[in-house]
Design an enzyme around this catalytic site. Structure first.
Site, PDB file in Angstrom:
ATOM      1  CG  ASN A 110      41.227  71.276  55.219  1.00 36.73           C
ATOM      2  OD1 ASN A 110      41.310  71.983  56.315  1.00 36.73           O
ATOM      3  ND2 ASN A 110      42.246  70.360  54.666  1.00 36.73           N
TER       4      ASN A 110
ATOM      5  CB  THR B  95      41.677  65.510  56.981  1.00 35.78           C
ATOM      6  OG1 THR B  95      42.754  65.781  57.919  1.00 35.78           O
ATOM      7  CG2 THR B  95      41.581  63.826  56.572  1.00 35.78           C
ATOM      8  CD  GLU B  96      45.353  69.786  56.753  1.00 35.50           C
ATOM      9  OE1 GLU B  96      44.391  69.478  56.739  1.00 35.50           O
ATOM     10  OE2 GLU B  96      45.784  70.701  57.924  1.00 35.50           O
ATOM     11  CG  ASN B  97      45.811  63.427  58.274  1.00 36.89           C
ATOM     12  OD1 ASN B  97      44.965  64.261  57.981  1.00 36.89           O
ATOM     13  ND2 ASN B  97      45.856  62.307  58.889  1.00 36.89           N
TER      14      ASN B  97
ATOM     15  CB  SER C 215      47.073  65.679  50.764  1.00 37.79           C
ATOM     16  OG  SER C 215      46.117  66.291  51.677  1.00 37.79           O
TER      17      SER C 215
END
Lengths: 245, 215
Positions: free
Chosen positions: B24, B47-49, B89
């Site tokens: 990340n 990607t954390e979304n 996530s």
């Protein structure tokens, strides 16, 4: 026959009471249920607590709801963005309360509410000011803080396609908070590009099963997809690109 | 004393990321690292979304508003990519499934505490986003930063004075002067750029530093 579809967005948000806690899906603009928010503005409920990752972009959607003075309290992870001027102004004027929650704790607290979990220990935020006053425990040598679920009276989410039983699929990173918010609210309302016939969604690919959804409403489909195929031709806000002559 | 530029530093960090790693890259300078990952190696960006297998930015006519990164910029999805909701996530992070995360910093302490979300300035609107989750959410947390602030103060400190993002979470700090490992005994200099010396770094940081001995 079960039919969770409603004719219009006004029907979809009917009955939202003053003082409600309302979850609003989306990460920035992706997955933000703008048409449902517009309907909520029209519907008129106020004194709301809004749970959403951000606190509005530009002057539309959640930002417009904030601008109307309908929101008493925001629960979010990241209110401050380059285009969050509506929230910024309200916050600086002391006209809105803010609870900041680390994004993963926000997601897990919402998930916990939908999954019937009473509370959980999270390593996120340990030793920081956002964990002040929270119960802490060391488990297997690691420090954790106690976090409680966040539930809502209403969730407004945006999906891609749905059926009359409320089964939903999403599109790309616009999925974000939709599936967990759907489970965490008493009444979940999903706007979709298209209501499809029962059986048209592959059961193996349904992301949100209809048990979590109460109302489904079709809105104007996103302009960058036609017949399920990405066609582009828009900017990051979904506006058509200028045609060069 | 030698300093290297931000692009060069991104390239240096990229060279430490092995094939097969789940990575990340935080918002801001760390995103530059993606530009230097060798195209013949498979490194999977998270990607954390809600995306694993993030690709580069799309051509202007091919922007997809549904496909964005944590910085809300348009991206693409590679063949083999996967989408998932926010709880999954962040479960990937918290559950220790990501190998490396690269973050920016205001300060890093000698015990690996990270401060990167708030300067604590009065009147500032707080916004933490995923910073606290990322800080504790990878097997290795790398910080990418200039060694000094614009005012010339060291970002490597004995103890953070800014509000903490995470406690004891940083494993390595890549700066424009040198690379530091966080060890039980404080910062250890892993690599010096150009003519930089440990003495100079000790002067700049006010810290006592050890030089890592290759074994």
């Amino acid at each position: 026959m079960i039919d969770k579809t409603v004719p219009g967005t006004a029907d979809a948000v009917a009955g939202v009471a003053d003082g409600s806690t309302v979850m609003i899906g989306g990460f920035g603009r992706a997955g933000q249920p703008v048409e449902l928010i517009d309907a909520l503005i029209e519907q008129g409920a106020g004194d709301l607590t809004i749970v959403s990752n951000n606190a509005g972009n530009g002057d539309t959607g959640l930002a417009a709801l904030l601008a109307k003075g309908r929101v008493r309290r925001m629960v979010c992870s990241f209110p401050r963005q380059h285009d969050s001027w509506v929230f910024d102004g309200l916050y600086r004027a002391g006209e809105i309360e803010l609870e900041i929650v680390p994004q993963g704790n926000l997601a897990e607290r919402i998930r916990a509410a939908g999954a019937g979990i009473g509370a959980f220990f999270s390593p996120t935020g340990v030793g920081t000011e956002l964990a002040e006053g929270k119960e802490e425990r060391t488990i297997d040598g690691r420090r954790y803080v106690l976090e409680y679920p966040i539930k809502a009276d209403v969730a407004l989410i945006s999906a891609y396609r749905g059926d009359r039983w409320g089964n939903l699929i999403y599109r790309e990173t616009a999925r974000n908070f939709g599936p967990i918010m759907a489970a965490a609210a008493t009444t979940t309302v999903a706007q979709v590009d298209e209501v499809v016939a029962l059986g048209a969604l592959d059961p193996e690919a349904v992301v949100t099963p209809g048990v979590f959804v109460n109302r489904v409403v079709a809105v104007a489909p996103r302009g960058w997809v036609q017949d399920g195929i990405f066609v582009g031709g828009v900017d990051i806000e979904g506006r058509p690109l200028e045609v060069l002559s | 004393m030698t300093r290297i530029g931000r692009e060069e530093l991104a390239q240096r960090i990229a060279s430490d990321i092995p094939e097969g790693a789940y990575v990340n890259l935080g918002i801001g300078a760390p995103t530059l690292v993606a530009n230097y990952l060798p195209s013949d190696l498979e490194v999977i960006l998270h990607t954390e979304n809600g995306l694993l297998g993030m690709g580069s930015a799309p051509a202007p006519g091919l922007i997809d508003p549904d496909l964005i990164n944590a910085g809300k910029q348009p991206v693409t999805a590679l063949a083999g990519a996967a989408y998932f909701h926010h709880a999954d996530s962040f479960g990937m992070m918290r559950g220790g499934h990501l190998d490396i995360c690269v973050l920016g910093a205001f300060q890093v302490s000698a015990t690996g505490d990270l401060a990167n979300w708030s300067t604590g300035a009065p009147g500032a609107i707080p916004a933490v986003g995923g910073a606290m989750d990322l800080a504790i959410g990878a097997k290795a947390v790398y910080v990418m930063t200039d060694l000094l602030t614009k005012a010339g103060e060291s970002k490597l400190v004995a103890e953070c004075t800014y509000p903490l993002t995470g406690v004891g979470c940083v494993s390595r700090v890549y700066t424009d002067h040198a690379v530091f490992d966080v060890t039980g005994g404080g910062f250890q200099v892993r690599e010096l750029f150009g003519g930089t010396t440990v003495d100079e770094l000790e002067q700049l940081t006010g810290l006592s530093l050890q030089l890592r001995i290759e074994s």
